[in-house]
Design an enzyme around this catalytic site. Structure first.
Site, mmCIF file in Angstrom:
data_model
loop_
_atom_site.group_PDB
_atom_site.id
_atom_site.type_symbol
_atom_site.label_atom_id
_atom_site.label_comp_id
_atom_site.label_asym_id
_atom_site.label_seq_id
_atom_site.Cartn_x
_atom_site.Cartn_y
_atom_site.Cartn_z
ATOM 1 N N ASN A 182 22.522 -44.093 0.449
ATOM 2 C CA ASN A 182 22.345 -45.534 0.658
ATOM 3 C C ASN A 182 20.870 -45.830 0.900
ATOM 4 O OD1 ASN A 182 21.822 -45.421 3.610
ATOM 5 N ND2 ASN A 182 23.896 -44.569 3.609
ATOM 6 N N ASP B 81 30.259 -43.981 4.122
ATOM 7 C CA ASP B 81 31.678 -44.100 4.456
ATOM 8 C C ASP B 81 32.532 -43.120 3.653
ATOM 9 O OD1 ASP B 81 31.571 -46.140 6.424
ATOM 10 O OD2 ASP B 81 31.092 -47.587 4.843
ATOM 11 N N LYS C 275 26.016 -28.409 -12.209
ATOM 12 C CA LYS C 275 25.764 -29.815 -12.531
ATOM 13 C C LYS C 275 26.874 -30.293 -13.465
ATOM 14 C CE LYS C 275 22.338 -32.778 -14.648
ATOM 15 N NZ LYS C 275 21.415 -32.813 -15.764
ATOM 16 N N PHE D 280 25.415 -50.036 15.495
ATOM 17 C CA PHE D 280 24.824 -51.092 14.694
ATOM 18 C C PHE D 280 25.915 -51.701 13.830
ATOM 19 C CE2 PHE D 280 20.115 -51.210 14.797
ATOM 20 C CZ PHE D 280 19.943 -50.297 15.818
ATOM 21 N N LYS E 228 33.499 -55.315 15.732
ATOM 22 C CA LYS E 228 33.127 -53.879 15.702
ATOM 23 C C LYS E 228 32.916 -53.347 17.119
ATOM 24 C CE LYS E 228 31.250 -53.334 11.189
ATOM 25 N NZ LYS E 228 30.142 -53.464 10.290
ATOM 26 N N LYS F 18 35.429 -50.432 17.946
ATOM 27 C CA LYS F 18 34.860 -49.087 18.094
ATOM 28 C C LYS F 18 34.604 -48.731 19.562
ATOM 29 C CE LYS F 18 32.745 -48.863 13.497
ATOM 30 N NZ LYS F 18 31.823 -48.091 12.672
HETATM 31 N N1 CTP Z 1 29.198 -45.362 11.678
HETATM 32 C C1 CTP Z 1 29.700 -44.145 12.113
HETATM 33 N N2 CTP Z 1 30.430 -43.374 11.264
HETATM 34 C C2 CTP Z 1 30.718 -43.796 10.018
HETATM 35 C C3 CTP Z 1 30.258 -45.069 9.572
HETATM 36 C C4 CTP Z 1 29.489 -45.826 10.432
HETATM 37 O O1 CTP Z 1 29.451 -43.770 13.254
HETATM 38 N N3 CTP Z 1 31.427 -43.029 9.228
HETATM 39 C C5 CTP Z 1 28.416 -46.184 12.602
HETATM 40 C C6 CTP Z 1 27.039 -46.574 12.131
HETATM 41 O O2 CTP Z 1 26.063 -45.620 12.538
HETATM 42 C C7 CTP Z 1 26.804 -47.903 12.808
HETATM 43 C C8 CTP Z 1 28.210 -48.470 12.954
HETATM 44 O O3 CTP Z 1 29.098 -47.386 12.742
HETATM 45 O O4 CTP Z 1 26.277 -47.740 14.106
HETATM 46 C C9 CTP Z 1 28.590 -49.573 12.026
HETATM 47 O O5 CTP Z 1 28.321 -49.275 10.717
HETATM 48 P P1 CTP Z 1 28.672 -50.325 9.565
HETATM 49 O O6 CTP Z 1 28.377 -49.680 8.262
HETATM 50 O O7 CTP Z 1 28.096 -51.663 9.864
HETATM 51 O O8 CTP Z 1 30.220 -50.505 9.776
HETATM 52 P P2 CTP Z 1 31.487 -49.851 9.216
HETATM 53 O O9 CTP Z 1 32.225 -49.298 10.378
HETATM 54 O O10 CTP Z 1 31.189 -48.899 8.102
HETATM 55 O O11 CTP Z 1 32.285 -51.111 8.709
HETATM 56 P P3 CTP Z 1 32.173 -51.979 7.372
HETATM 57 O O12 CTP Z 1 31.438 -51.121 6.356
HETATM 58 O O13 CTP Z 1 33.575 -52.222 7.057
HETATM 59 O O14 CTP Z 1 31.420 -53.220 7.737
#
Ligand code: CTP
Length: 406
Positions: free
Chosen positions: A213, A282, A292, A326, A340, A344
């Site tokens: 990303n 994710d 490859k 975040f 969130k 969480k």
């Molecule tokens: N995070 C985490 N583990 C993951 C994904 C995200 O600990 N597998 C943490 C990130 O470091 C961040 C927070 O979760 O502090 C939120 O990340 P974000 O991408 O905004 O949220 P998601 O939980 O992935 O939700 P969505 O993509 O549905 O908005």
């Protein structure tokens, strides 16, 4: 806070820009606030203002010569560097930034900077084109990565005639407030271990490709640097980035979400807080191909599976300290981020608006607001990432029960 500068031993480095004369006011105000100010001037600075001015205002000797020795015969640039609580270079020209970034020691001030054992603050002031020059920006980045604190110049009229350009020396009051805050927060996290995650994770698809990303890691590295400056032991768990870890933090490099999860869990016992600034992927490829993958086969060869949510998992852990997450959102920012926070089980969520091109991923800015269980702590604000890092660390210090020396 008002007495915070009393008896502080400050070395004031003055270099040769037009703002050098304004440093006399700074020297005077610092002295009035009780600090012991010893001035070191570059040769060029003496063209703008005389050493006698600083000597009269501070009541202390002024060093202009690399080979000057103290009354006790000590080598002055070394003894000053060792005894100082803080070295402040104000104004700092592009030249001293370049010399400090490259370890050049050819006069009393640059040698002092190389020998300094304590913290350094630099207050650059220069023509806007010199400031914007990639060489200057690279030198600033190098210095910041090594733990040098930079008080950024202001936008305004410059001596060269430019109107509304960046490079202006801040007002004495602004510098004084910065220095007071610097001393007031220097130990607010002393004795605490803080885990910070940063950057994006890379999830391998085959030997050469990965799912990643746009995270640059800047936000997490800024938080790690700020936590370190506030006295914490910092463990920085980072995905791949182009950044150098701030001086004095323990860097653990990881590549994937699973590696990041393991590193977080391994370091959780004994830590006071976890700040998850990382953009954890994710999804990962369900299986990694060793070689490859031929592009003709790529279309039907990647099956994705969900990565564990590190925050959510850690929130239920018995060893957990304060947990900060975040929330990268592009719409209904406060509502989504607050959900969130609850879902969480976080103590604080830093909601940031990623629906803009001038902030967020890769940028030096974040449009953000802190939300805790009392609700949003203010309005969505455009922060420089270093300033947002300070806000987060101040919030954390309060949450951990530290006295902010108000
Ligand atoms: N995070 C985490 N583990 C993951 C994904 C995200 O600990 N597998 C943490 C990130 O470091 C961040 C927070 O979760 O502090 C939120 O990340 P974000 O991408 O905004 O949220 P998601 O939980 O992935 O939700 P969505 O993509 O549905 O908005």
């Amino acid at each position: 806070m008002e007495t915070i500068l009393k008896d502080k031993r400050i070395v004031l480095g003055v270099t040769g820009g037009i703002a050098a004369y304004k440093a006399a006011d700074l020297a005077s105000k610092l002295t009035q606030a009780g600090a012991v100010v010893k001035t070191i001037m570059s040769k060029n600075a003496t063209h703008f203002v005389g050493p006698l001015t600083f000597k009269a205002l501070t009541g202390q000797p002024v060093v202009t010569d690399l080979f000057a020795s103290g009354s006790d015969g000590s080598i002055q640039h070394v003894s000053l560097a060792e005894e100082a609580d803080l070295v402040v270079v104000a104004p700092a020209t592009a030249n001293i930034l370049a010399k400090a970034a490259h370890g050049i020691a050819d006069d009393a001030l640059s040698t002092t900077l190389l020998a300094a054992q304590g913290p350094i603050v630099m207050v650059p002031a220069m023509n806007n084109h010199m400031w914007d020059n990639p060489a200057t920006q690279a030198n600033l980045q190098t210095l910041q990565e090594r733990g040098v604190n930079i008080l950024a110049p202001e936008v305004g009229r410059l001596a060269c005639g430019s109107e509304q350009a960046v490079g202006r020396f801040p007002k004495t009051e602004t510098i004084l407030e910065y220095l007071k805050d610097f001393f007031a927060t220097a130990d607010i996290l002393a004795g605490k271990t803080i885990i910070v995650t940063a950057g994006g994770t890379h999830e391998p698809i085959d030997a050469v490709r990965f799912i990643g990303n746009r995270s640059s890691g800047k936000m997490g590295y800024a938080i790690a640097g700020r936590a370190k400056a506030c006295g914490a032991e910092v463990i920085l768990i980072s995905g791949p980035t182009n950044l150098r870890a701030p001086a004095g933090v323990r860097l653990i490099e990881v590549e994937t979400a699973l590696e990041m999860r393991q590193a977080v869990i391994d370091n959780l016992p004994g830590s006071a807080a976890l700040i998850m600034a990382a953009a954890v992927a994710d999804f990962r490829a369900a299986s990694k191909t060793n070689g490859k993958i031929k592009k003709e086969r790529m279309g039907d060869s990647i099956t994705l599976e969900l990565n564990p949510d590190i925050l959510q998992e850690v929130a239920g852990h018995k060893d957990r300290g304060v947990i900060i997450g975040f929330a990268a959102e592009s719409e209904n920012i406060i509502t989504h981020a607050t959900s969130k926070l609850e879902r969480k089980r976080l103590d604080l969520v830093v909601a940031n608006d990623i629906g803009r091109s001038d902030a967020g991923f890769g940028s030096d800015f974040n449009l953000a607001v802190l939300i805790d269980h009392d609700g949003p702590q203010g309005e969505l604000t455009m922060y420089r990432k270093s300033d947002l890092a300070s806000e987060i660390i101040d919030w954390l210090a309060r949450a951990l029960g530290s006295d902010l020396h108000s």
